[in-house]
Design a protein around this motif. Structure first.
Motif, PDB file in Angstrom:
ATOM      1  N   VAL A   1      35.713   0.129 -98.067  1.00  0.00           N
ATOM      2  CA  VAL A   1      35.859  -0.212 -97.826  1.00  0.00           C
ATOM      3  C   VAL A   1      35.057  -1.108 -99.551  1.00  0.00           C
TER       4      VAL A   1
ATOM      5  N   ASP B   1      32.959   3.340 -94.505  1.00  0.00           N
ATOM      6  CA  ASP B   1      32.722   2.486 -94.006  1.00  0.00           C
ATOM      7  C   ASP B   1      33.423   3.485 -92.227  1.00  0.00           C
ATOM      8  N   HIS B   2      33.175   4.149 -91.487  1.00  0.00           N
ATOM      9  CA  HIS B   2      33.764   4.799 -90.602  1.00  0.00           C
ATOM     10  C   HIS B   2      34.723   6.066 -90.433  1.00  0.00           C
TER      11      HIS B   2
ATOM     12  N   LYS C   1      37.786  -9.116 -98.953  1.00  0.00           N
ATOM     13  CA  LYS C   1      36.560  -7.684 -98.397  1.00  0.00           C
ATOM     14  C   LYS C   1      37.848  -6.810 -98.045  1.00  0.00           C
TER      15      LYS C   1
ATOM     16  N   GLY D   1      40.460  -3.632 -97.250  1.00  0.00           N
ATOM     17  CA  GLY D   1      39.815  -2.101 -96.467  1.00  0.00           C
ATOM     18  C   GLY D   1      40.456  -1.544 -96.934  1.00  0.00           C
TER      19      GLY D   1
ATOM     20  N   LYS E   1      32.381   2.248-100.666  1.00  0.00           N
ATOM     21  CA  LYS E   1      31.678   2.627 -99.200  1.00  0.00           C
ATOM     22  C   LYS E   1      32.892   3.042 -98.374  1.00  0.00           C
TER      23      LYS E   1
END
Length: 289
Positions: free
Chosen positions: A112, A97-98, A128, A130, A95
């Motif tokens: 992520v 994320d930002h 998780k 990242g 995904k």
């Protein structure tokens, strides 16, 4: 500076023409374009991707910077047998994320990966992962950030950035491993000491260097190259299959082995245990020379 999000990829670009492209599938970087440092040089591609590689999410991408996690290579332990080679990260959809940074210094984004039902079937742990990709004029940073999100159970893992550097494989060398012990996978994992300053890949090379220093250079025979600076990765792999082994790779283009060298920082020999709530970072910065 633009962050362009498409259906399959995210493209980061800078006014000078430097750019990078990352697939959601595998969070695999498939392109890094940058000029040589210190001179008025054209922006050129720095990574190799096989022309036969699938790019539709049907199988891991052959080239660029695939992520190996939570195992490196084919599964060896009984508890890992449900996973395919190199684990889950390179064959899962991540995904976006930002946007972490977007200013004159460069542009940075974060992806992520967290457990899905498909992942949990083969690796039943709470985590998780990242992945922060940062582009500047002459540099590309690819940084893994792992968290054990369980409050009760630890897990162990391997992780590696399987970078394919575009080059003339007959005229490239890698430095930074002199004096290290490596496992020679072309010779039944024989432990061998690296004697020379430079490693060439003119013959089939698959060497896993233990307890490596974290600073290496890929040197092109006609000048220039890439500096590799890493943190958190205790080992490094240098790999090129050459023709005999390369032709056995189904998605490798004919002659592809002549066009790259892989220098792969990772936790590749042993497993790293992460306690409940524990965090680990593995960082790589690539700089043009």
């Amino acid at each position: 500076m633009p962050v362009n999000k498409g259906e399959q990829t995210v493209v980061l670009s800078l006014p000078n023409g430097s750019s990078t492209e990352i697939y959601y599938y595998g969070a695999t970087v498939v392109s890094w374009r940058a000029p040589a440092a210190g001179v008025q040089a054209p922006v050129t591609e720095r990574l190799f991707v096989s022309s036969k590689s699938a790019l539709d999410g049907s199988k891991p991408i052959r080239g660029g910077i695939p992520i190996a996690f939570p195992i490196f290579g084919p599964p060896q332990r009984e508890q890992d047998k449900a996973m395919s080679q190199h684990g889950i990260a390179r064959s899962s959809v991540w995904k976006f994320d930002h946007t972490v940074m977007d200013n004159e210094a460069g542009v940075s984004v974060k992806f992520v990966l967290e457990p899905t039902p498909e992942i949990t079937k083969v690796w039943p742990h709470a985590f998780k992962l990242g992945y922060v990709v940062t582009l500047s004029v002459h540099e590309l940073s690819t940084n893994l950030h792992l968290e054990n999100t369980s409050s009760e159970e630890s897990f162990d893992f391997q992780a590696l950035l399987h970078t394919y550097f575009l080059c003339d494989a007959s005229n490239v060398t890698v430095t930074g491993v002199k004096g290290l012990t490596y496992l020679d996978k072309t010779n039944n994992y024989a432990e061998t000491k690296q004697e020379g300053d430079e490693v060439s890949v003119r013959t089939y090379t698959d060497a896993v260097y233990r307890d490596a220093p974290g600073l290496y250079e890929v040197k092109y025979g006609d000048g220039g190259g890439i500096k590799i600076n890493t943190h958190g990765f205790k080992d490094v792999v240098i790999w090129n299959p050459q023709a005999d082994a390369g032709r056995a790779i189904g998605d490798m283009e004919e002659g592809g082995w002549d066009k790259y060298v892989c220098v792969e920082p990772g936790w590749a020999v042993d497993f790293n245990e992460l306690p409940p709530g524990g965090k680990w970072n593995g960082l790589q910065t690539l700089s043009t020379l």
